[in-house]
Design a protein around this motif. Structure first.
Motif, mmCIF file in Angstrom:
data_model
loop_
_atom_site.group_PDB
_atom_site.id
_atom_site.type_symbol
_atom_site.label_atom_id
_atom_site.label_comp_id
_atom_site.label_asym_id
_atom_site.label_seq_id
_atom_site.Cartn_x
_atom_site.Cartn_y
_atom_site.Cartn_z
ATOM 1 N N ASN A 195 0.872 -1.180 0.000
ATOM 2 C CA ASN A 195 0.000 0.000 0.000
ATOM 3 C C ASN A 195 0.906 1.226 0.000
ATOM 4 O O ASN A 195 1.644 1.458 0.957
ATOM 5 N N ILE A 196 0.865 1.995 -1.069
ATOM 6 C CA ILE A 196 1.786 3.118 -1.214
ATOM 7 C C ILE A 196 1.005 4.400 -1.500
ATOM 8 O O ILE A 196 -0.158 4.379 -1.867
ATOM 9 N N ARG A 197 1.690 5.523 -1.333
ATOM 10 C CA ARG A 197 1.128 6.813 -1.733
ATOM 11 C C ARG A 197 2.239 7.664 -2.332
ATOM 12 O O ARG A 197 3.423 7.507 -1.981
ATOM 13 N N VAL A 198 1.862 8.547 -3.215
ATOM 14 C CA VAL A 198 2.832 9.426 -3.867
ATOM 15 C C VAL A 198 3.054 10.631 -2.962
ATOM 16 O O VAL A 198 2.124 11.395 -2.697
ATOM 17 N N ILE A 199 4.284 10.809 -2.475
ATOM 18 C CA ILE A 199 4.575 11.923 -1.578
ATOM 19 C C ILE A 199 5.347 13.043 -2.278
ATOM 20 O O ILE A 199 5.359 14.183 -1.811
ATOM 21 N N GLU A 200 5.989 12.725 -3.392
ATOM 22 C CA GLU A 200 6.675 13.734 -4.200
ATOM 23 C C GLU A 200 6.523 13.348 -5.662
ATOM 24 O O GLU A 200 6.582 12.162 -6.006
ATOM 25 N N SER A 201 6.337 14.344 -6.522
ATOM 26 C CA SER A 201 6.179 14.048 -7.942
ATOM 27 C C SER A 201 6.468 15.294 -8.771
ATOM 28 O O SER A 201 6.228 16.426 -8.322
ATOM 29 N N LYS A 202 6.973 15.068 -9.977
ATOM 30 C CA LYS A 202 7.161 16.160 -10.922
ATOM 31 C C LYS A 202 5.821 16.677 -11.432
ATOM 32 O O LYS A 202 5.731 17.797 -11.923
ATOM 33 N N SER A 203 4.792 15.832 -11.322
ATOM 34 C CA SER A 203 3.450 16.215 -11.762
ATOM 35 C C SER A 203 2.551 16.390 -10.546
ATOM 36 O O SER A 203 2.382 15.472 -9.749
ATOM 37 N N SER A 204 1.958 17.577 -10.406
ATOM 38 C CA SER A 204 1.111 17.850 -9.245
ATOM 39 C C SER A 204 -0.136 16.975 -9.231
ATOM 40 O O SER A 204 -0.716 16.731 -8.167
ATOM 41 N N THR A 205 -0.559 16.480 -10.386
ATOM 42 C CA THR A 205 -1.770 15.651 -10.446
ATOM 43 C C THR A 205 -1.563 14.277 -9.823
ATOM 44 O O THR A 205 -2.525 13.575 -9.518
ATOM 45 N N LEU A 206 -0.307 13.882 -9.635
ATOM 46 C CA LEU A 206 -0.017 12.567 -9.057
ATOM 47 C C LEU A 206 0.131 12.617 -7.544
ATOM 48 O O LEU A 206 0.052 11.576 -6.884
ATOM 49 N N LEU A 207 0.361 13.789 -6.994
ATOM 50 C CA LEU A 207 0.579 13.921 -5.562
ATOM 51 C C LEU A 207 -0.629 13.425 -4.775
ATOM 52 O O LEU A 207 -1.773 13.757 -5.080
ATOM 53 N N GLY A 208 -0.369 12.609 -3.774
ATOM 54 C CA GLY A 208 -1.424 12.127 -2.905
ATOM 55 C C GLY A 208 -2.116 10.863 -3.380
ATOM 56 O O GLY A 208 -2.903 10.277 -2.632
ATOM 57 N N LEU A 209 -1.850 10.430 -4.602
ATOM 58 C CA LEU A 209 -2.473 9.196 -5.076
ATOM 59 C C LEU A 209 -1.986 8.029 -4.218
ATOM 60 O O LEU A 209 -0.803 7.926 -3.905
ATOM 61 N N ALA A 210 -2.910 7.161 -3.849
ATOM 62 C CA ALA A 210 -2.553 6.064 -2.943
ATOM 63 C C ALA A 210 -3.380 4.834 -3.271
ATOM 64 O O ALA A 210 -4.434 4.914 -3.905
ATOM 65 N N GLY A 211 -2.888 3.685 -2.813
ATOM 66 C CA GLY A 211 -3.620 2.440 -3.004
ATOM 67 C C GLY A 211 -2.693 1.240 -2.973
ATOM 68 O O GLY A 211 -1.501 1.352 -2.659
ATOM 69 N N ILE A 212 -3.267 0.094 -3.303
ATOM 70 C CA ILE A 212 -2.530 -1.167 -3.305
ATOM 71 C C ILE A 212 -1.971 -1.436 -4.699
ATOM 72 O O ILE A 212 -2.691 -1.324 -5.692
ATOM 73 N N ILE A 213 -0.710 -1.795 -4.760
ATOM 74 C CA ILE A 213 -0.082 -2.111 -6.047
ATOM 75 C C ILE A 213 -0.571 -3.485 -6.512
ATOM 76 O O ILE A 213 -0.353 -4.489 -5.835
ATOM 77 N N VAL A 214 -1.233 -3.518 -7.660
ATOM 78 C CA VAL A 214 -1.742 -4.785 -8.189
ATOM 79 C C VAL A 214 -0.923 -5.264 -9.387
ATOM 80 O O VAL A 214 -1.029 -6.426 -9.775
ATOM 81 N N LEU A 215 -0.114 -4.369 -9.970
ATOM 82 C CA LEU A 215 0.747 -4.771 -11.085
ATOM 83 C C LEU A 215 1.917 -3.810 -11.170
ATOM 84 O O LEU A 215 1.750 -2.598 -11.078
ATOM 85 N N GLU A 216 3.107 -4.370 -11.324
ATOM 86 C CA GLU A 216 4.316 -3.565 -11.483
ATOM 87 C C GLU A 216 5.012 -3.961 -12.770
ATOM 88 O O GLU A 216 5.210 -5.148 -13.047
ATOM 89 N N THR A 217 5.373 -2.973 -13.586
ATOM 90 C CA THR A 217 6.187 -3.207 -14.771
ATOM 91 C C THR A 217 7.491 -2.434 -14.608
ATOM 92 O O THR A 217 7.754 -1.862 -13.548
ATOM 93 N N LYS A 218 8.281 -2.403 -15.652
ATOM 94 C CA LYS A 218 9.574 -1.730 -15.565
ATOM 95 C C LYS A 218 9.415 -0.248 -15.228
ATOM 96 O O LYS A 218 10.181 0.295 -14.416
ATOM 97 N N ASN A 219 8.434 0.401 -15.808
ATOM 98 C CA ASN A 219 8.344 1.855 -15.700
ATOM 99 C C ASN A 219 7.157 2.378 -14.907
ATOM 100 O O ASN A 219 7.136 3.567 -14.568
ATOM 101 N N VAL A 220 6.168 1.553 -14.639
ATOM 102 C CA VAL A 220 4.968 2.060 -13.972
ATOM 103 C C VAL A 220 4.490 1.123 -12.870
ATOM 104 O O VAL A 220 4.848 -0.065 -12.833
ATOM 105 N N LEU A 221 3.670 1.676 -11.988
ATOM 106 C CA LEU A 221 2.936 0.917 -10.981
ATOM 107 C C LEU A 221 1.450 1.068 -11.267
ATOM 108 O O LEU A 221 0.975 2.179 -11.517
ATOM 109 N N LYS A 222 0.731 -0.042 -11.247
ATOM 110 C CA LYS A 222 -0.724 -0.013 -11.355
ATOM 111 C C LYS A 222 -1.274 -0.073 -9.932
ATOM 112 O O LYS A 222 -1.102 -1.074 -9.237
ATOM 113 N N VAL A 223 -1.918 0.999 -9.517
ATOM 114 C CA VAL A 223 -2.339 1.147 -8.130
ATOM 115 C C VAL A 223 -3.859 1.230 -8.056
ATOM 116 O O VAL A 223 -4.482 2.032 -8.759
#
Length: 207
Positions: free
Chosen positions: A125-153
């Motif tokens: 269970n993770i949350r975004v605490i810092e990001s280059k994009s303000s729209t991603l800040l605060g997004l949280a949830g359970i990781i259901v899929l991880e690839t090389k470049n992204v997390l599906k939350v």
């Protein structure tokens, strides 16, 4: 060729006499009928078998193996996975109840940081605490899929979101301990990250 000569003659005798001069029998064909295979035939068979048993990443994608339904997933259905992940994470990191993680100035900090980066994140269970994009800040949830470049939350609102690793730093809680994981350290396929030799990490991973 001597061992297949009788078979060549037999095949020629099967053709009507006036057509026999036009018959051309390839040695590879005679060898196949004789019950053995030439080195060339073995090589071609091995090549076809190898090609047919290895799927490319494009083939994986075409079968939808990296695709998750965006509306059918429910957050509460993944809570048992999160509970399993917490047990796995405590064992992987060697933590017991009441333990604290090493501080940046302590000798064990570097080894602990590498363990944290190598950890499988499916179920975390993770949350975004810092990001280059303000729209991603605060997004949280359970990781259901991880690839090389992204997390599906998967969030508590049952929405599945794609979060780029390299643009974010993530907060994670395990018992009474909170961590910060820098996304740039995660931009490796999960299976490779778990065995890859990781260089010294200089950033503190504790909030």
């Amino acid at each position: 060729m001597n061992s297949v000569q009788p078979l060549q003659e037999y095949l020629t005798d099967m053709v009507i006499p006036e057509k026999r001069n036009a018959v051309k029998i390839l040695p590879d064909h005679v060898t196949m009928l004789h019950g053995t295979k030439s080195k060339k035939q073995h090589t071609e068979k091995k090549r076809r078998k190898t090609k047919s048993t290895i799927m490319t990443r494009r083939e994986y994608a075409s079968l939808g193996l990296f695709t998750l339904p965006t509306r059918q997933l429910k957050y509460k259905e993944f809570l048992p996975l999160h509970q399993l992940w917490k047990g796995y994470a405590q064992e992987h990191l060697g933590l017991n109840e009441g333990d604290t993680i090493p501080q940046l100035h302590e000798p064990t900090y570097d080894a602990f940081s590498k363990l944290l980066v190598k950890m499988d994140l499916h179920g975390a269970n993770i949350r975004v605490i810092e990001s280059k994009s303000s729209t991603l800040l605060g997004l949280a949830g359970i990781i259901v899929l991880e690839t090389k470049n992204v997390l599906k939350v998967l969030g508590e609102d049952d929405h599945l979101r794609t979060i780029p690793k390299s643009e974010c730093n993530f907060g994670m809680r395990l018992g009474n301990i909170e961590f910060t994981i820098f996304g740039k350290h995660l931009t490796i396929r999960p299976a490779e990250r778990s065995v890859k030799k990781i260089k010294t990490l200089v950033e503190p991973l504790k909030l």
